[in-house]
Motif scaffolding. Sequence first.
Motif, mmCIF file in Angstrom:
data_model
loop_
_atom_site.group_PDB
_atom_site.id
_atom_site.type_symbol
_atom_site.label_atom_id
_atom_site.label_comp_id
_atom_site.label_asym_id
_atom_site.label_seq_id
_atom_site.Cartn_x
_atom_site.Cartn_y
_atom_site.Cartn_z
ATOM 1 N N MET A 169 1.187 3.918 -3.316
ATOM 2 C CA MET A 169 0.948 5.349 -3.214
ATOM 3 C C MET A 169 2.487 6.355 -3.368
ATOM 4 S SD MET A 169 -2.205 5.726 -2.243
ATOM 5 C CE MET A 169 -2.221 7.450 -1.856
ATOM 6 N N TYR A 206 0.763 -1.330 -0.084
ATOM 7 C CA TYR A 206 -0.101 -0.116 -0.160
ATOM 8 C C TYR A 206 0.941 1.434 0.103
ATOM 9 C CZ TYR A 206 -3.439 3.371 1.017
ATOM 10 O OH TYR A 206 -4.346 4.590 1.151
ATOM 11 N N ILE A 217 -5.723 3.479 -6.305
ATOM 12 C CA ILE A 217 -5.092 2.582 -5.365
ATOM 13 C C ILE A 217 -5.814 1.190 -5.402
ATOM 14 C CG2 ILE A 217 -6.404 3.322 -3.180
ATOM 15 C CD1 ILE A 217 -2.713 2.085 -3.608
ATOM 16 N N SER A 218 -7.040 1.118 -5.198
ATOM 17 C CA SER A 218 -7.551 -0.089 -5.101
ATOM 18 C C SER A 218 -7.394 -1.122 -5.930
ATOM 19 C CB SER A 218 -9.345 0.069 -4.750
ATOM 20 O OG SER A 218 -9.644 0.678 -6.129
ATOM 21 N N SER A 268 -3.492 7.144 -6.536
ATOM 22 C CA SER A 268 -4.237 8.121 -6.123
ATOM 23 C C SER A 268 -5.474 7.296 -5.341
ATOM 24 C CB SER A 268 -4.862 9.115 -7.151
ATOM 25 O OG SER A 268 -5.675 8.405 -8.000
ATOM 26 N N SER A 269 -6.338 8.035 -4.589
ATOM 27 C CA SER A 269 -7.407 7.492 -3.790
ATOM 28 C C SER A 269 -8.441 6.849 -4.910
ATOM 29 C CB SER A 269 -8.039 8.534 -3.233
ATOM 30 O OG SER A 269 -8.614 9.504 -3.947
ATOM 31 N N SER A 270 -8.356 7.267 -6.076
ATOM 32 C CA SER A 270 -9.102 6.704 -7.238
ATOM 33 C C SER A 270 -8.446 5.407 -7.888
ATOM 34 C CB SER A 270 -9.539 7.799 -8.287
ATOM 35 O OG SER A 270 -10.146 8.953 -7.673
#
Length: 456
Positions: A132, A128, A141-142, A137-139
């Motif tokens: 990063m 993780y 990373i998953s 980005s938060s959009s």
Amino acid sequence: MIHYNSEESINISSDLATMEIPKLILSLAIPAIIAQMVNALYNVVDRIYISRIPEIGDMALTGVGVCFPILILISAFAQLVGVGGATLAAIEMGKKDIKKAEKMLGNGLTILLIISVVLTFFFQVVKYPVLMLFGASSSTISYGIEYLSTYLWGTLFVEITLGLNQFITCQGKSKIAMISILIGAGLNVVLDPLFIFALNMGVQGAATATIISQAVSAIWIIRFLLSNKSMINIHKKDLILRKEIVVAIMALGISSFIMSFTECVIHTVFNSGLQKYGGDYYVASMTIIQSIMQLVYIFSNGITQGVQPVISFNYGAKQVSRVRSAYRIGFISHITVAWVSCMVLMFFPHFFGSIFTNNEDILDIVTKMLPIYICGWGIFGIQSAVQCTFVGLGQAKISLFLACLRKILLLVPLALILPHYLGSLGIFIAEPVSDILAALTAGVIFKIRINSILEK
């Protein structure tokens, strides 16, 4: 298990010692290029399919793109052992010392096994924060986490496939090495749509398909190196690490490792810089550009795999005239391929970008930036040829310096400094500037050193 004795192995390798150099290099390079082309399909096909996933394709592609530095690092360790060990094995075969060549193979396999375990568990723990750092980005990373979590469990298969296949190539058996890659990559092309779309596994499906495909290739390679068709075989006694062999493999393979490892550093610098100065679309565009560059590297790497075993074997056999003929053909081939690739990509950037995405915003960035990114590649063929020659001659120190020069001493500083003045454009400009300076330096060093090395 039946294996060749020394005299049988020498007879089998007679092509490396006697065949006309142009014909020999061609016979080795063409299968190697095909193998490189197919091998590139692992990542390229994954990205093409991922980009076509309904609704989430572009963001999924960006998320998988930030995993790329880790994939490069895993491959870099395979190059460290494969290039170092196989080059030394080829030199020993040229000296007619088959037993020592087999020690290189056995120790190489053990090193690859240890590296695989360490890399797998290390990146599973730190994935993780690392992703990063690499520009997620938060959009996105998953998607990166989902892909990498699965892919890492196949690290062992990647290391064996990319590392041990070099020991097949160094025997002059490039067609067998090509088949090793074709088996896995062909399977990957079939499994990708099955897992991604039919089973609705998304990016996790892409990683699963890759693991299965690499496993099949790894099993094929191990079986060949245990068979009587291989000039050098894996023996239990050779799996025990010997300090002098490990040091020799690492010393010679470090230049190839650094060339690959620094790609990881470069991707980190590029993606984090583009995320800061441009955003997700710029990161996606760099993912596409670097995927396109993989296609360019295919021909350069294939030429290297065709030329380098010839140089190594004949250097070990003290056939200086054949060594000179081999590296001259290497120079002509590397420079020609570099120029042709450069021209094609500069004139048709939109076409190559459209292979990976239909998003016009991303395509617009690729169309503008790809010609800038690639414009120094024409002259970079010089460095590729010089690096190939020095590694083939076992010149660890010179190879290490050249590997560090382009990326660590030039590209990384430029990619960090230029964006402060030119924004995201500076990151794309850093590439051709470093390519040109590194190629010119490599050419000068080669001119100064080559005669003294061969005269020894």
